[in-house]
Design an enzyme around this catalytic site. Structure first.
Site, PDB file in Angstrom:
ATOM      1  N   ASP A 128       0.776  -1.307  -0.054  1.00 54.93           N
ATOM      2  CA  ASP A 128       0.003  -0.072  -0.235  1.00 54.93           C
ATOM      3  C   ASP A 128       0.943   1.192   0.110  1.00 54.93           C
ATOM      4  O   ASP A 128       0.493   2.354  -0.495  1.00 54.93           O
ATOM      5  CB  ASP A 128      -0.995  -0.044   1.100  1.00 54.93           C
ATOM      6  CG  ASP A 128      -2.265  -0.851   1.033  1.00 54.93           C
ATOM      7  OD1 ASP A 128      -2.320  -1.369  -0.051  1.00 54.93           O
ATOM      8  OD2 ASP A 128      -2.892  -1.084   1.870  1.00 54.93           O
TER       9      ASP A 128
ATOM     10  N   ASP B  27       1.163  12.099  21.899  1.00 53.01           N
ATOM     11  CA  ASP B  27       2.280  11.910  20.914  1.00 53.01           C
ATOM     12  C   ASP B  27       1.940  12.583  19.574  1.00 53.01           C
ATOM     13  O   ASP B  27       2.618  12.541  18.846  1.00 53.01           O
ATOM     14  CB  ASP B  27       2.397  10.282  20.478  1.00 53.01           C
ATOM     15  CG  ASP B  27       3.083   9.639  21.700  1.00 53.01           C
ATOM     16  OD1 ASP B  27       3.601  10.225  22.656  1.00 53.01           O
ATOM     17  OD2 ASP B  27       3.384   8.447  21.690  1.00 53.01           O
TER      18      ASP B  27
END
Lengths: 297, 297, 297, 297
Positions: free
Chosen positions: A73, A177
């Site tokens: 992908d 994060d």
């Protein structure tokens, strides 16, 4: 796309033996049909098994009627951003393991490419996202993404703090994060690892999925794809983030920096072999439906 | 710890006004009791409100009977690693917001410090973890951590692949942003953001919590704290990771690199004000027990 | 367990064709070795392929040297509670799909049973939990469980509110569908579906995993298996809950009702084929380690 | 809705003292403005502080220009299904704790009701879902829901197995406690406890959120609200499920039974006080934005 297609661009890591196999199969086949093949100058290619022309990376889609991405992908995501300039349709051939985007199996390569050349594939138009970083003084840096645009902390042990704004309205202040802004297409990529939902690919929505958020109720949110998303890094001078589009670094954001995400004017057209079924793809990729009969409850 | 304690080391960001307030309160008080105060040479200090001696950072705990960390949990984590060399007990004073580790409220500073000096605090011994990076040729880099040791990808858009081994037995191959190895103490820090469980602090266990794992069944696992954990980065040359101990970068791991995590021989002794109740702390920090009566189900 | 074992008890749904197959294989084999087989009177059995004796359900383990559970993990859980009375060792034969507890594959039945009879299996002692419902006036209802003890709402659209107490200390007030108290063994069963961690089976801990909790920070918590857990249903008269031990309903709790969970004095001994590896079992059951190489990040 | 509104219907548990307070405040006020108040005959009411007329439950909205729901979100959900027959607008007054749907604070009752009567509230049209159970022989049972339609196992220890079909296409076979089909409005109710995303309320989508699914990759999925969802219980005779609409039991499904969920032709119109901000409501309900500055990473 004019039919029958006369010129194909190949995208992939041709030194990967499994990719090379598909290339070796396709080159003579396409030559025999009178289809010209273009390959980027920048890509190392091993002993050719058929004719192809070398062109500049950025020019690869200028003449092509069809882009064939061979690999995972990640390869297709790269090809999609090239193809987006002229909306050349994209066929994704995987190297043995089904991908969410590369759904032509190696054994079906010839048949699927022939169908694509004849214009008999299923067309699947997907929207693209556009990230824009404000660099101050009117300058900006921008990039397209098919799957997702990610703000992430630079490698340190510290969290980043940032605000999200939707269409000019304040949503939340996050610590963690970073955050993934995913299209419906990208909902099964990074956003899924962050607890985001699977989104049917035809829906005009975006997923905002915080990455390892500090606050446990800071959950993924689904908003309209017509929204303009703004993400503002906190003003603290030590705060620094990085913006990543479909896995490729776009740039950095310093404290106080801003990024916007919107729907891009461009779209991408994926070609699928006949009988494409998104739900079957989901079941296959997510190992659904196995062995629910035997359990210990 | 000898009682009454005669020498205190202060750790904190003294230029933070809220920290400065507690310092200004404590210095004259400790002077009046004949207690000497040590402060690291490396820390900027504003106009002093009482006497203290400047010593080398690394020497700060050599003479101290008690370490007082003023600030957030990050400050206490830093102090803990200093204090661990001689297991000097640690009192954590927060700046207004209760921390998991800094549980003396500003209004209780004087009473809590006095109790600590008299040896009347509750002792709470916590284990430390030790991370060790193999650097090849017999060299290694090591660090202690009270909360957690994290392997994380370096800032790129790509996932890292790594294997986990427990006591020499292969556990799993992971792909994602990295992994947190947390002590029971650290279970409420980064690991909690990664979907890990809360662990009662007296349990001899570790939590291994994958960070944004690619595989949805790659879930947190609890193992014995007596285990030796080895994490091996995949051999792919482009793979690079970073090891972070309690929020401080220890070093990098290249493709094929290995890190081990074990219980350290050292421990840390936290001092709590009387009536310390871990569950109450949890309820307060996690906003538990609010308004369950009114909902839409 | 005396070796060689002379008497086996069979537990399972013998009318299930795949179970019947293993029974048909084992009966003549055991007869040829002079091993007596006991089967509960209550279990329907199809055309026998070898000799066995019918005994009362509750008496099935009184004479047996070995219990062979054939079926899924649910069958083994049932057998475990029978076997616990005398700690007769248990061998779990699955019907084709590996279970967490039934780990003898059909093709290995003869070899594994022979090894068990000779006392050459790996012994794996697991603790049991005991649930006790206070029914008022000194009465109580109790049951053992190997995996988990669940308090769940009775089928209505409403949540239940309940408090958790650990060793007499108040932990939290929860609202939701209920709570799972799982042993380490049961951590991979219902508790895992509720977001609980995987727990190494040799750890002396319990997992408390709220079921679909109303409060998003109401997360699974790991406590010592030496703890006494008390769960108190709220006093509201319309509140009603149900207690389920290893999938079998023990009884109901009305508003204000209380349940305690403790480690039981009994244990269960599982027998494993040679080379038993818990981590391999995990990898197999959770589909770990498949195809991390190909993804779209 | 004709303005000024002349007739209000009250919905709530009037014996709840906090609800009674708002009623006591409103009745004389509305009387003084010549506004008639209707209350269901079935609802117990304490000593009235002003005039109102008793009408049949089902007739309550037939004459009303405005429905005022006083209580929690559960009360508003009940009122919404009554109001849906004629799309009478709904004002939700909470009892002290802000709800997702009842967003008029007790101190603002008079001002908000006056604004509603004058037609000066913000109108917020929300779609309704319709559940339909096939009962065999052409019979069916149906109900509306504003938040969600839930298939859940009947109280036993066992999971249920069921299939999901979207617009006639097979999606997945699930095992677990059931599934929530939530509107955007209901995304912050039960579905959120099941790991579903928050969905902006103006989006035309549904969330399918499995409840404690056995398979860890069986994740929430977002589909178009124009879809027809069919859920088929497995054929196993012992399987039984229950269908719950907005917290009220609609009926049971036996093994092989089917339920469909679609958008209902009716809608509901919520009235909000001026300055309504959905994101602010989210931040308030989910305790967002508190204390991200102090943490231990």
């Amino acid at each position: 796309m004019p039919f029958p297609a006369r010129i194909c661009a190949f995208v992939g890591r041709f030194t990967d033996p499994r990719v090379g196999e598909s290339v070796a199969l396709l080159l003579p086949h396409l030559a025999s049909r009178g289809v010209e093949v273009l390959v980027s100058e920048e890509v190392p290619v091993q002993a050719a098994t058929g004719p192809y022309a070398r062109v500049e990376e950025r020019a690869i889609v200028e003449r092509a009627d069809l882009v064939i991405a061979i690999g995972g992908d990640g390869t297709l995501l790269y090809a999609a951003r090239l193809a987006a300039r002229r909306d050349v349709p994209l066929l994704g051939i995987n190297r043995g393991r089904l991908g969410f985007l590369t759904d032509v199996m190696p054994q079906d390569v010839i048949a699927s490419v022939d169908a694509a050349l004849r214009g008999e594939s299923e067309l699947d138009r997907r929207p693209l996202l556009e990230a824009r970083l404000q660099l101050g003084a009117g300058e900006a840096q921008a990039s397209l993404a098919l799957n997702d645009i990610v703000l992430q902390r630079l490698a340190t042990g510290r969290m980043i703090d940032f605000e999200t704004w939707i269409d000019g309205r304040y949503l939340n202040t996050h610590a963690g994060d970073g955050i993934v802004v995913a299209s419906a297409t990208g909902s099964t990529a990074y956003a899924l690892s962050c607890g985001g939902p699977i989104v049917a690919p035809n829906l005009d929505v975006l997923v905002l999925a915080p990455i390892s958020p500090h606050t446990l109720s800071d959950r993924p949110i689904v908003v309209s794809a017509r929204s303009s998303i703004e993400i503002r890094l906190s003003e603290r001078p030590e705060t620094r983030g990085q913006v990543v589009c479909d896995g490729t670094v776009l740039g950095e954001l310093a404290g106080g920096g801003r990024m916007t995400v919107r729907l891009a004017p461009q779209t991408v057209t994926l070609l699928h072999p006949g009988g494409y079924d998104y739900y079957r793809l989901l079941r296959s990729k997510l190992h659904w439906g196995r062995g629910s009969a035997d359990h210990s409850r």
